[in-house]
Design a protein around this motif. Structure first.
Motif, PDB file in Angstrom:
ATOM      1  N   ARG A 129       0.808  -1.223   0.000  1.00 35.45           N
ATOM      2  CA  ARG A 129       0.000   0.000   0.000  1.00 35.45           C
ATOM      3  C   ARG A 129       0.841   1.272   0.000  1.00 35.45           C
ATOM      4  O   ARG A 129       0.344   2.367  -0.208  1.00 35.45           O
ATOM      5  CB  ARG A 129      -0.964  -0.024   1.182  1.00 35.45           C
ATOM      6  CG  ARG A 129      -2.158  -0.935   0.985  1.00 35.45           C
ATOM      7  CD  ARG A 129      -2.972  -1.105   2.250  1.00 35.45           C
ATOM      8  NE  ARG A 129      -2.265  -1.968   3.204  1.00 35.45           N
ATOM      9  CZ  ARG A 129      -2.777  -2.307   4.404  1.00 35.45           C
ATOM     10  NH1 ARG A 129      -3.952  -1.825   4.794  1.00 35.45           N
ATOM     11  NH2 ARG A 129      -2.115  -3.093   5.217  1.00 35.45           N
ATOM     12  N   ASP A 137       3.368  -4.313  15.735  1.00 40.76           N
ATOM     13  CA  ASP A 137       3.750  -4.209  14.322  1.00 40.76           C
ATOM     14  C   ASP A 137       5.061  -3.440  14.199  1.00 40.76           C
ATOM     15  O   ASP A 137       5.180  -2.358  14.765  1.00 40.76           O
ATOM     16  CB  ASP A 137       2.659  -3.470  13.531  1.00 40.76           C
ATOM     17  CG  ASP A 137       1.346  -4.233  13.499  1.00 40.76           C
ATOM     18  OD1 ASP A 137       0.289  -3.582  13.491  1.00 40.76           O
ATOM     19  OD2 ASP A 137       1.392  -5.482  13.512  1.00 40.76           O
ATOM     20  N   SER A 197      -8.751  -1.039  16.697  1.00 42.27           N
ATOM     21  CA  SER A 197      -7.769  -1.867  17.403  1.00 42.27           C
ATOM     22  C   SER A 197      -6.383  -1.540  16.869  1.00 42.27           C
ATOM     23  O   SER A 197      -6.137  -1.614  15.665  1.00 42.27           O
ATOM     24  CB  SER A 197      -8.070  -3.350  17.172  1.00 42.27           C
ATOM     25  OG  SER A 197      -7.043  -4.135  17.744  1.00 42.27           O
ATOM     26  N   GLU A 238      -6.769  -9.963  13.725  1.00 42.40           N
ATOM     27  CA  GLU A 238      -6.913  -9.526  15.112  1.00 42.40           C
ATOM     28  C   GLU A 238      -6.508 -10.616  16.086  1.00 42.40           C
ATOM     29  O   GLU A 238      -7.237 -11.606  16.303  1.00 42.40           O
ATOM     30  CB  GLU A 238      -8.348  -9.104  15.384  1.00 42.40           C
ATOM     31  CG  GLU A 238      -8.557  -8.484  16.764  1.00 42.40           C
ATOM     32  CD  GLU A 238      -7.522  -7.441  17.096  1.00 42.40           C
ATOM     33  OE1 GLU A 238      -7.604  -6.319  16.582  1.00 42.40           O
ATOM     34  OE2 GLU A 238      -6.568  -7.769  17.852  1.00 42.40           O
ATOM     35  N   LYS A 249      -0.113   3.122  12.474  1.00 44.49           N
ATOM     36  CA  LYS A 249       0.696   2.184  11.682  1.00 44.49           C
ATOM     37  C   LYS A 249       1.088   2.842  10.365  1.00 44.49           C
ATOM     38  O   LYS A 249       0.236   3.369   9.638  1.00 44.49           O
ATOM     39  CB  LYS A 249      -0.121   0.917  11.410  1.00 44.49           C
ATOM     40  CG  LYS A 249       0.551  -0.105  10.531  1.00 44.49           C
ATOM     41  CD  LYS A 249      -0.128  -1.448  10.585  1.00 44.49           C
ATOM     42  CE  LYS A 249      -1.498  -1.396   9.951  1.00 44.49           C
ATOM     43  NZ  LYS A 249      -1.409  -1.355   8.453  1.00 44.49           N
TER      44      LYS A 249
HETATM   45  O1  LIG Z   1      -4.415  -5.423   8.573  1.00 49.59           O
HETATM   46  P1  LIG Z   1      -3.020  -5.009   8.428  1.00 49.59           P
HETATM   47  O2  LIG Z   1      -2.107  -6.198   8.215  1.00 49.59           O
HETATM   48  O3  LIG Z   1      -2.772  -3.885   7.437  1.00 49.59           O
HETATM   49  O4  LIG Z   1      -2.552  -4.372   9.821  1.00 49.59           O
HETATM   50  C1  LIG Z   1      -2.738  -5.087  10.975  1.00 49.59           C
HETATM   51  C2  LIG Z   1      -3.767  -4.373  11.859  1.00 49.59           C
HETATM   52  O5  LIG Z   1      -5.010  -4.850  11.557  1.00 49.59           O
HETATM   53  C3  LIG Z   1      -3.449  -4.675  13.292  1.00 49.59           C
HETATM   54  O6  LIG Z   1      -2.167  -4.201  13.479  1.00 49.59           O
HETATM   55  C4  LIG Z   1      -4.365  -3.957  14.273  1.00 49.59           C
HETATM   56  O7  LIG Z   1      -5.626  -3.677  13.738  1.00 49.59           O
HETATM   57  C5  LIG Z   1      -4.499  -4.712  15.596  1.00 49.59           C
HETATM   58  O8  LIG Z   1      -4.967  -5.990  15.378  1.00 49.59           O
END
Ligand SMILES: O=P(O)(O)OC[C@@H](O)[C@@H](O)[C@@H](O)CO
Ligand SMILES: Nc1ccn([C@@H]2O[C@H](COP(=O)(O)OP(=O)(O)OP(=O)(O)O)[C@@H](O)[C@H]2O)c(=O)n1
Length: 429
Positions: free
Chosen positions: A45, A139, A194, A222, A246
Motif C-alpha cells: 500500500r 507491528d 484496534s 486480530e 501504523k
Molecule cells: O491489517 P493489516 O495487516 O494492514 O494491519 C494489521 C492491523 O489490523 C493490526 O495491526 C491492528 O488492527 C491490531 O490488530
C-alpha cells in the motif's frame, strides 16, 4: 517517540507520559516480558518497491527505530523480529550495524498471523529455558511507542491474560450490500480502532494460535479475537496516544520522518569562545530559539560541551574572536569517539561573528575549505557540520532583534532539516 539518550541503552530512559510530563519510568515489572515484532510484509500500500519496514529515515531503516523503542527498556528481555526469508540477511545486517541488542531474527509466513505465530514459537526455547510470562506483539511499522504505555499493556496482560491498544474511530464504519449500496452503519461511539501494542500471557497467545483455523491464519487480522475465540480470554482494552498509528500508505512515511525530525530538534547545547560578546549572543539566541520551541542550553564555560556529548543531538558553537574551527574539530572528534551518531545524525553548527562591513562572500569563502574538509570526514560518521557567517554592520554591534532572528531561523532550519547535502557549507545570516 523517545530517543534513549543512553547509548548503551542500559539505563531507564526518560519517557514522556501521555499527559505531557516527562519522568523517569520506574518499571515495577516483576515478571518476564518478551516482544514479537512482525515485519514480514511487503508494504504494497505504500506503492514502493522496498518494504516499508526497511524504508530509510535519516540513514536508518524504520524497523531499527521500532527495535530501539523496545530494546532501550531494561524490563524487556528478548525481541523476536519476524521477517520474510529473503530479508533475513538484510535484517541481521541492520541489527549488527545499529548495534541492536536482545534481538533474534526469524522467518515469517505468508500472512501476518503466520508471521506472528512463528515469532511466538521462537520464544519457546524448549527445555533450555523458560518461556516469557508476557509477550508483547507490536507491528514493526509502528515506531512511536512510549515506555509508559508499554508498561500499561504488559501489566494488563499479566493481570487479564490479554490486553490491547485502542483508538477512537475517525470515520464511521458501514456495511455494504453485495450490489455496493449502503446496508447499515455502525454507531461510531460504540466502536474503537484496534491498534498495537497488544500483550498476552504466553500460554494464551500460544494456545490461541495452536487452535486457530487455516481461515484465521489466512484472513484474520486480530490477535485479541483469537485469544477470546480459542482460549476464552477477554482482552483488557486501553486507549493509547495518537502516535501508535501504523505506517501504511506513502503519506505515512512523510509523517513518520517529520515526527523523527521534530523529536531530534527540541534542544541544543550552545558553547562559545568564552568572550563576553559571544556569551551575550548565546543568551540572545536562546530567547529567540525559545519562540521556535527549541530549548537552548547555553553553557557558561568556553567549549564546555563535553558534559552534553552523551545526551544532546545538536551543538551550536559561537565564535566572536577568531575562527574557532579547531574547537569545532575537537567537538566532532569527541562525538566520533563517543559513537554518538550511531542511531541519529548529530548536528554541529559553527557560527562565526564578523563585524567588518562590506566583507564579500567570496572573501569569506576562501577561508572555508577546511570546513568542507572537516565536514566531509564528519559526515562519514553521521555528524553534520554546518557553518554560518553571522555578518553584522559596525553600527549593529548590539545584536538587534532582527539580526539574531535571522541567525536563529537559519540555525533552526539546519538543525531541523538535517540536510546532508548542506554539510560543509558556509551560509550567511
Ligand atoms: O491489517 P493489516 O495487516 O494492514 O494491519 C494489521 C492491523 O489490523 C493490526 O495491526 C491492528 O488492527 C491490531 O490488530
Ligand atoms: N506476511 C506478513 C504480513 C505482514 N506482516 C507485518 O505485519 C505488520 C502490519 O501489517 P501491514 O501494515 O499490513 O504490512 P504489509 O502487509 O507489509 O502491508 P500491505 O498490506 O500494504 O502489503 C507489518 O509490520 C508487516 O510487516 C508480517 O509480519 N507478515
Amino acid at each position: 517517540m523517545n530517543l534513549s539518550s543512553d547509548p548503551d541503552r542500559s539505563g531507564q530512559p526518560e519517557c514522556s507520559s501521555r499527559h505531557g510530563g516527562r519522568h523517569k519510568a520506574t518499571s515495577g515489572v516483576h515478571f518476564t516480558v518478551s516482544v514479537v515484532l512482525p515485519a514480514g510484509g511487503t508494504g504494497e500500500r505504500t506503492g514502493l518497491v522496498t518494504p516499508k519496514q526497511f524504508y530509510m529515515f535519516l540513514n536508518r531503516p524504520l524497523i531499527s527505530y521500532t527495535i530501539q523503542a523496545f530494546e532501550r527498556l531494561s524490563w524487556i528481555q528478548h525481541i523476536v523480529v519476524v521477517v520474510a526469508e529473503e530479508s533475513i540477511a538484510l535484517t541481521r545486517d541492520i541489527v549488527q550495524r545499529f548495534q541492536h541488542t536482545k534481538v533474534r531474527v526469524v522467518s515469517g509466513g505468508a500472512t501476518r498471523h503466520r508471521s506472528i505465530f512463528n515469532g511466538v514459537q521462537a520464544l519457546d526455547p524448549g527445555e533450555s529455558a523458560a518461556t516469557p510470562d508476557v509477550v508483547i506483539i507490536h507491528d514493526a511499522v509502528r515506531p512511536f511507542v512510549e515506555e509508559d504505555f508499554l508498561l500499561e499493556i504488559a501489566m494488563a496482560a499479566k493481570e487479564n491474560g490479554a490486553s490491547g491498544a485502542i483508538r477512537p474511530l475517525v470515520s464511521t464504519v458501514i456495511a455494504t450490500t453485495s450490489e455496493g449500496y449502503l446496508d447499515h452503519s455502525l454507531e461510531r461511539g460504540k466502536y474503537r480502532a484496534s491498534e498495537m501494542p497488544q500483550g498476552f500471557l504466553y500460554g494464551v497467545i500460544h494456545q490461541a494460535y495452536q487452535k486457530c483455523s487455516e481461515f484465521d491464519f489466512d484472513f484474520g487480522t486480530e490477535c485479541l479475537h483469537l485469544a477470546l475465540q480459542h482460549t476464552g480470554t477477554r482482552a483488557k482494552l486501553i486507549e493509547g496516544p495518537p502516535t501508535l498509528w501504523k505506517v501504511t500508505y506513502k503519506r505515512d512515511l512523510a509523517a513518520a520522518e517529520s515526527i523523527i525530525k521534530e523529536t531530534l530538534c527540541r534542544s541544543a547545547c550552545v558553547t562559545s569562545d568564552g568572550s563576553k560578546r559571544a556569551r551575550e549572543l548565546g543568551r540572545c539566541l536562546q530567547k529567540v530559539m525559545a519562540s521556535l520551541d527549541m530549548e537552548l542550553d547555553v553553557l557558561p564555560e568556553p567549549i564546555g560541551d563535553a558534559s552534553r556529548l552523551s545526551k544532546e543531538w545538536n551543538f551550536i558553537k559561537l565564535f566572536v574572536n577568531g575562527s574557532g574551527l579547531s574547537e569545532v574539530e575537537e567537538t566532532v572528534k569527541a562525538l566520533e569517539a563517543a559513537n554518538r551518531a550511531l542511531l541519529h545524525p548529530v548536528v554541529v553548527v559553527w557560527v562565526r561573528l564578523d563585524t567588518s562591513d562590506g566583507m564579500s562572500v567570496s572573501e569569506t569563502g576562501a577561508g572555508h575549505l577546511p570546513l568542507m574538509e572537516l565536514a566531509s570526514a564528519a559526515k562519514l560518521q553521521n555528524i553534520l557540520l554546518y557553518g554560518i557567517h553571522f555578518l553584522l554592520s559596525e553600527e549593529d554591534a548590539g545584536f538587534s532583534e532582527g539580526s539574531v532572528k535571522r541567525l536563529a531561523e537559519l540555525t533552526y532550519t539546519l538543525i531541523h532539516d538535517r540536510n546532508a547535502l548542506l554539510a560543509g557549507q558556509m551560509l550567511c545570516a
